[in-house]
Design a protein around this motif. Structure first.
Motif, PDB file in Angstrom:
ATOM      1  N   PHE A 162      20.842  71.097  47.058  1.00 44.63           N
ATOM      2  CA  PHE A 162      21.575  71.724  45.970  1.00 44.63           C
ATOM      3  C   PHE A 162      22.456  70.948  45.262  1.00 44.63           C
ATOM      4  CE2 PHE A 162      19.383  75.756  47.033  1.00 44.63           C
ATOM      5  CZ  PHE A 162      19.229  75.860  48.300  1.00 44.63           C
ATOM      6  N   ASP A 163      22.728  71.111  44.097  1.00 41.90           N
ATOM      7  CA  ASP A 163      23.739  70.572  43.389  1.00 41.90           C
ATOM      8  C   ASP A 163      25.085  71.241  43.586  1.00 41.90           C
ATOM      9  OD1 ASP A 163      23.856  72.417  41.498  1.00 41.90           O
ATOM     10  OD2 ASP A 163      23.004  71.400  39.982  1.00 41.90           O
ATOM     11  N   ASP A 164      26.118  70.624  42.975  1.00 41.34           N
ATOM     12  CA  ASP A 164      27.528  71.527  43.380  1.00 41.34           C
ATOM     13  C   ASP A 164      27.665  72.820  42.520  1.00 41.34           C
ATOM     14  OD1 ASP A 164      28.388  69.226  44.531  1.00 41.34           O
ATOM     15  OD2 ASP A 164      29.448  68.579  42.602  1.00 41.34           O
ATOM     16  N   GLY A 193      25.182  75.088  43.028  1.00 44.96           N
ATOM     17  CA  GLY A 193      23.898  75.882  43.799  1.00 44.96           C
ATOM     18  C   GLY A 193      22.837  75.813  43.207  1.00 44.96           C
ATOM     19  N   ASN A 194      22.540  74.807  42.259  1.00 44.33           N
ATOM     20  CA  ASN A 194      21.022  74.898  41.894  1.00 44.33           C
ATOM     21  C   ASN A 194      19.997  73.702  42.800  1.00 44.33           C
ATOM     22  OD1 ASN A 194      21.532  75.946  39.296  1.00 44.33           O
ATOM     23  ND2 ASN A 194      22.697  74.263  38.675  1.00 44.33           N
ATOM     24  N   LEU A 195      18.926  74.467  43.038  1.00 45.88           N
ATOM     25  CA  LEU A 195      17.938  73.738  43.794  1.00 45.88           C
ATOM     26  C   LEU A 195      17.515  72.504  43.223  1.00 45.88           C
ATOM     27  CD1 LEU A 195      16.113  73.608  46.271  1.00 45.88           C
ATOM     28  CD2 LEU A 195      14.473  74.724  45.174  1.00 45.88           C
ATOM     29  N   ILE A 196      17.935  71.211  43.658  1.00 44.57           N
ATOM     30  CA  ILE A 196      17.422  70.118  43.148  1.00 44.57           C
ATOM     31  C   ILE A 196      16.329  69.282  43.568  1.00 44.57           C
ATOM     32  CG2 ILE A 196      19.626  69.627  41.846  1.00 44.57           C
ATOM     33  CD1 ILE A 196      20.492  67.727  44.197  1.00 44.57           C
ATOM     34  N   TRP A 229       7.424  66.425  48.697  1.00 43.06           N
ATOM     35  CA  TRP A 229       8.642  66.834  48.131  1.00 43.06           C
ATOM     36  C   TRP A 229       8.554  67.072  46.510  1.00 43.06           C
ATOM     37  CZ3 TRP A 229      13.831  66.464  49.870  1.00 43.06           C
ATOM     38  CH2 TRP A 229      14.025  66.158  51.008  1.00 43.06           C
ATOM     39  N   TYR A 230       9.445  67.884  46.341  1.00 42.14           N
ATOM     40  CA  TYR A 230       9.699  68.514  44.803  1.00 42.14           C
ATOM     41  C   TYR A 230      11.018  68.292  44.405  1.00 42.14           C
ATOM     42  CZ  TYR A 230       5.529  71.436  45.855  1.00 42.14           C
ATOM     43  OH  TYR A 230       4.162  71.514  46.473  1.00 42.14           O
ATOM     44  N   TYR A 231      11.156  67.899  43.057  1.00 43.20           N
ATOM     45  CA  TYR A 231      12.504  67.645  42.671  1.00 43.20           C
ATOM     46  C   TYR A 231      12.518  68.610  41.229  1.00 43.20           C
ATOM     47  CZ  TYR A 231      12.947  63.785  45.556  1.00 43.20           C
ATOM     48  OH  TYR A 231      12.850  62.937  46.839  1.00 43.20           O
ATOM     49  N   TYR A 232      13.860  69.037  41.003  1.00 44.38           N
ATOM     50  CA  TYR A 232      13.799  70.066  39.961  1.00 44.38           C
ATOM     51  C   TYR A 232      15.207  69.655  38.819  1.00 44.38           C
ATOM     52  CZ  TYR A 232      11.079  72.974  43.170  1.00 44.38           C
ATOM     53  OH  TYR A 232      10.152  73.328  44.038  1.00 44.38           O
ATOM     54  N   TYR A 233      15.124  70.107  37.730  1.00 48.65           N
ATOM     55  CA  TYR A 233      16.229  69.928  36.722  1.00 48.65           C
ATOM     56  C   TYR A 233      17.046  71.169  37.096  1.00 48.65           C
ATOM     57  CZ  TYR A 233      13.548  66.658  33.946  1.00 48.65           C
ATOM     58  OH  TYR A 233      12.869  65.383  33.733  1.00 48.65           O
ATOM     59  N   PRO A 234      18.386  70.671  36.725  1.00 45.58           N
ATOM     60  CA  PRO A 234      19.363  72.161  37.025  1.00 45.58           C
ATOM     61  C   PRO A 234      18.730  73.465  36.445  1.00 45.58           C
ATOM     62  CG  PRO A 234      20.555  70.093  36.429  1.00 45.58           C
ATOM     63  CD  PRO A 234      19.054  69.966  36.067  1.00 45.58           C
TER      64      PRO A 234
END
Length: 156
Positions: free
Chosen positions: A26-28, A30-33, A47-52
């Motif tokens: 998670f980023d600062d 709390g978004n799953l990244i 693996w999966y990567y996400y935008y905010p």
């Protein structure tokens, strides 16, 4: 006695191997990244990567912390922008780059550099062919019949 020895051996092998765990990063805010499997300190499997915003950014497989297999990349509106093969973190084989809704380019890679052909399509029709040697453009054709004549051994 043989059964107990065999059972102990199976248990030793099972518990001595590092097990995989599923991680979520998670980023600062709390978004799953990112999320995927990890074995020891290395990324493993899918693996999966996400935008905010939560939309998908990229997805693909790892082996021993290196990209391996087929990967997909997306823009922030979840539109596919490129896809292709990795082997030990190196681009290989054919990659497809989506330039617009109507245009795409298929490019051959070897060891992370363009090596081979680049084929430009518009509305699924081949309109241009390029040849690359060590990431450098070494030939370009807009007349496809001339390309075929100049490159009789080209296979794609």
């Amino acid at each position: 006695m043989l059964f107990k020895t065999l059972l102990c051996l199976i248990g030793f092998i099972y518990f001595s191997q590092e097990s995989k765990i599923y991680l979520r990063e998670f980023d600062d805010n709390g978004n799953l990244i990112a999320e995927g499997w990890q074995k020891g300190a290395a990324k493993e499997a899918y693996w999966y990567y996400y935008y905010p915003s939560g939309s998908i950014k990229a997805k693909g497989s790892y082996h021993n912390n290196q990209k391996n297999g087929y990967w997909f990349y997306y823009d922030s509106d979840a539109r596919l922008t490129r896809e292709g093969h990795y082997d030990q973190d190196q681009k290989i084989s054919w990659w497809i780059v989506y330039l617009s809704k109507k245009q795409k380019e298929k490019i051959q890679y070897q060891n992370n550099v363009k090596e081979g052909y680049g084929l430009l399509y518009k509305n699924e029709k081949l309109i241009k062919a390029n040849r690359y040697d060590q990431d450098q453009l070494s030939g370009s054709w807009t007349n496809i019949s001339q390309f075929k004549k100049d490159n009789p051994n080209a296979r794609f």
